[in-house]
Design a protein around this motif. Structure first.
Motif, short mmCIF file in Angstrom:
data_model
loop_
_atom_site.label_atom_id
_atom_site.label_comp_id
_atom_site.label_asym_id
_atom_site.label_seq_id
_atom_site.Cartn_x
_atom_site.Cartn_y
_atom_site.Cartn_z
N GLU A 51 0.81 -1.22 0.00
CA GLU A 51 0.00 0.00 0.00
C GLU A 51 0.85 1.27 0.00
O GLU A 51 0.31 2.38 -0.03
CB GLU A 51 -0.96 0.00 1.20
N ILE A 52 2.18 1.12 0.05
CA ILE A 52 3.09 2.26 -0.05
C ILE A 52 4.18 1.86 -1.04
O ILE A 52 5.10 1.12 -0.72
CB ILE A 52 3.72 2.63 1.31
N GLN A 53 4.06 2.34 -2.27
CA GLN A 53 4.99 1.99 -3.34
C GLN A 53 5.67 3.26 -3.84
O GLN A 53 5.02 4.13 -4.43
CB GLN A 53 4.25 1.31 -4.49
N LEU A 54 6.98 3.38 -3.58
CA LEU A 54 7.68 4.63 -3.88
C LEU A 54 8.84 4.43 -4.85
O LEU A 54 9.49 3.38 -4.86
CB LEU A 54 8.23 5.24 -2.58
N ILE A 55 9.08 5.48 -5.65
CA ILE A 55 10.28 5.51 -6.50
C ILE A 55 11.19 6.67 -6.11
O ILE A 55 12.29 6.80 -6.62
CB ILE A 55 9.91 5.60 -8.00
N ASN A 56 10.72 7.54 -5.23
CA ASN A 56 11.53 8.63 -4.71
C ASN A 56 10.90 9.13 -3.42
O ASN A 56 9.90 8.58 -2.96
CB ASN A 56 11.68 9.77 -5.75
N GLY A 57 11.48 10.16 -2.84
CA GLY A 57 10.98 10.68 -1.57
C GLY A 57 10.09 11.89 -1.68
O GLY A 57 9.58 12.39 -0.68
N SER A 58 9.89 12.38 -2.92
CA SER A 58 9.15 13.63 -3.12
C SER A 58 7.72 13.43 -3.61
O SER A 58 6.84 14.23 -3.31
CB SER A 58 9.90 14.52 -4.13
N LEU A 91 7.24 12.98 -7.02
CA LEU A 91 7.26 13.27 -8.46
C LEU A 91 7.13 11.97 -9.24
O LEU A 91 7.94 11.05 -9.05
CB LEU A 91 8.55 13.99 -8.84
N GLY A 92 6.14 11.90 -10.09
CA GLY A 92 5.92 10.70 -10.89
C GLY A 92 4.74 9.89 -10.41
O GLY A 92 4.57 9.67 -9.21
N PRO A 93 3.89 9.42 -11.33
CA PRO A 93 2.70 8.64 -10.96
C PRO A 93 3.03 7.27 -10.40
O PRO A 93 2.15 6.58 -9.89
CB PRO A 93 1.93 8.54 -12.28
N GLU A 94 4.32 6.86 -10.49
CA GLU A 94 4.69 5.54 -9.97
C GLU A 94 4.68 5.51 -8.44
O GLU A 94 4.66 4.43 -7.85
CB GLU A 94 6.08 5.14 -10.48
N ASN A 95 4.74 6.67 -7.80
CA ASN A 95 4.59 6.72 -6.35
C ASN A 95 3.13 6.50 -6.01
O ASN A 95 2.28 7.34 -6.31
CB ASN A 95 5.05 8.08 -5.80
#
Length: 439
Positions: free
Chosen positions: A290-297, A299-303
């Motif tokens: 339920e928490i899928q991240l590609i960065n810490g900000s 930015l990007g729909p992949e978060n």
């Protein structure tokens, strides 16, 4: 959990939910829970469900979304252990800057609220008659908010040490950013300019004009060029230790303005987005899916974050903050107190603590709002569609309707009262610079 039981809050919540349960059973029920949300029973008051139904219907009738896109919207409302409304609440959706909630939680629990990042200033030469016979070396320590005020204060500190000119180069090493510019040569160019008031342009002059009255204008002229060194020079003499604002203020500023570069630097300090994701899921006690991240900000729909996870992370952060006599209002903007950044132009109920998230086709809002009948109501709303401004208006109206149904809280709860109402950082405070050379 035991604290909740001993305080009687759980009993009150269960009574409000119309659940008859013995204390021992309550402990078992709490033990079974996998989320800080402690969802034990649905709320018998239909205010939450009805408000959300009207909200979703309104999105369709106003053509903000098509009828078949209602499932792409996510909402979670919760008060204590009572689930008030759930629409796709456990589905991870593009969360934009709600990602910064995870970054805040991971950084806060890793470093603590008073942690300060250190930037050291050194040289490979010596000072002779006001001239530094060598390079001025900046060893970056990950300060995410080293800005004009910080650099001006540093220049004045160097002047106090008798340094007015640098014969060598300005060398940047480590993780250094200035004015949120992370490219070392560009950051170095701004630092070089800020240290010498004779080269200031309009931005630097403006910042100096709003600094405390009587702040000197630094004059440290650097003759050489700006260079980046991957490894620090082992033969260097330490001149100054400069410490950042305390982490609690850095997190507040990051969230007030939803600053992406600050979030990236804090995430990297923790260990990267994968570490942030794992820490946040563990502390919030939700599945990591339920928490899928590609960065810490964000930015990007992949978060992607589920509305439930957004609420659970906020609850976890409130719990961690309370342990050190702080609360969410010390870390996020609060309606009626903060009028800067993302709070500008929002029409939220008084004392709503919130975090926004925005991408080209994402508008998200998560936080907590006080009410009379249900106490603190935690909420997360994630909208998908291009009409960002209209979504924001509808989100504000949803919370306003909810508060009308549950009645306005008679006063701002202590749990949502910021300890520093102005919430302004002490930028340019030279007390955070420790002179080392010659000591």
């Amino acid at each position: 959990m035991l604290e909740l039981l001993s305080s009687g809050l759980v009993s009150i919540w269960l009574e409000m939910a119309g659940v008859q349960i013995k204390p021992a059973d309550a402990l078992d029920a709490l033990t079974w829970q996998s989320s800080p949300g402690l969802v034990i029973a649905p709320d018998p008051n239909p205010a939450g469900i009805n408000t959300v139904k009207e909200y979703l219907k309104g999105l369709v009738t106003t053509k903000l979304i098509a009828q078949n896109l209602a499932e792409s919207q996510g909402i979670w409302l919760q008060s204590g252990p009572m689930l008030m409304a759930n629409h796709q609440g456990t589905t991870p959706l593009p969360a934009a800057s709600l990602t910064k909630i995870a970054t805040s939680l991971a950084a806060f629990t890793t470093f603590g609220p008073e942690h300060q990042f250190e930037t050291t200033i050194a040289t490979n030469g010596s000072v002779v008659n006001g001239v530094l016979q060598g390079d001025l070396i900046i060893n970056g320590g990950g300060d995410p908010m080293f800005v004009w005020e910080e650099a001006i204060a540093l220049g004045n500190t160097l002047n106090k040490m008798g340094i007015k000119q640098v014969k060598g180069n300005l060398v940047i090493t480590g993780n250094f950013a200035m004015n949120f510019q992370r490219h070392p040569l560009l950051a170095g160019q701004m630092l070089k300019q800020s240290l010498n008031s004779k080269t200031w342009t309009r931005p630097a002059n403006y910042i100096h004009s709003i600094m405390p009255k009587g702040t000197p204008k630094p004059q440290v002229a650097i003759k050489g060029t700006i260079k980046f060194a991957a490894q620090p020079n082992p033969k260097q003499t330490l001149l100054v230790r400069h410490r950042s604002l305390p982490l609690k203020q850095l997190i507040k500023e990051m969230n007030v303005y939803s600053n992406n570069e600050m979030a990236q630097m804090l995430a990297e300090a923790v260990g990267g987005h994968a570490v942030v994701q794992a820490k946040a899921a563990k502390l919030a006690r939700v599945p990591e899916t339920e928490i899928q991240l590609i960065n810490g900000s964000g930015l990007g729909p992949e978060n992607r974050i589920s509305p439930r996870a957004a609420c659970a992370m906020l609850m976890a952060l409130q719990h961690e903050a309370a342990a050190v006599q702080l609360n969410l209002a010390d870390l996020f903007p609060i309606a009626g107190f903060d009028r800067r950044g993302t709070m500008h132009s929002r029409h939220l109920p008084m004392a709503t603590v919130m975090k926004t998230g925005t991408l080209r086709d994402v508008s998200a809002l998560a936080g907590v709002v006080p009410t009379r009948d249900r106490g603190l109501v935690w909420f997360a709303i994630i909208n998908r569609g291009p009409q960002i401004g209209a979504f924001r208006q509808q989100q504000d109206k949803l919370l306003q309707r909810l508060v009308q149904q549950l009645q306005v809280a008679p006063s701002t709860p202590t749990a949502l009262t910021p300890h520093s109402p102005k919430s302004l950082p002490d930028l340019g405070n030279t007390n955070r610079s420790e002179i080392v050379y010659g000591g």
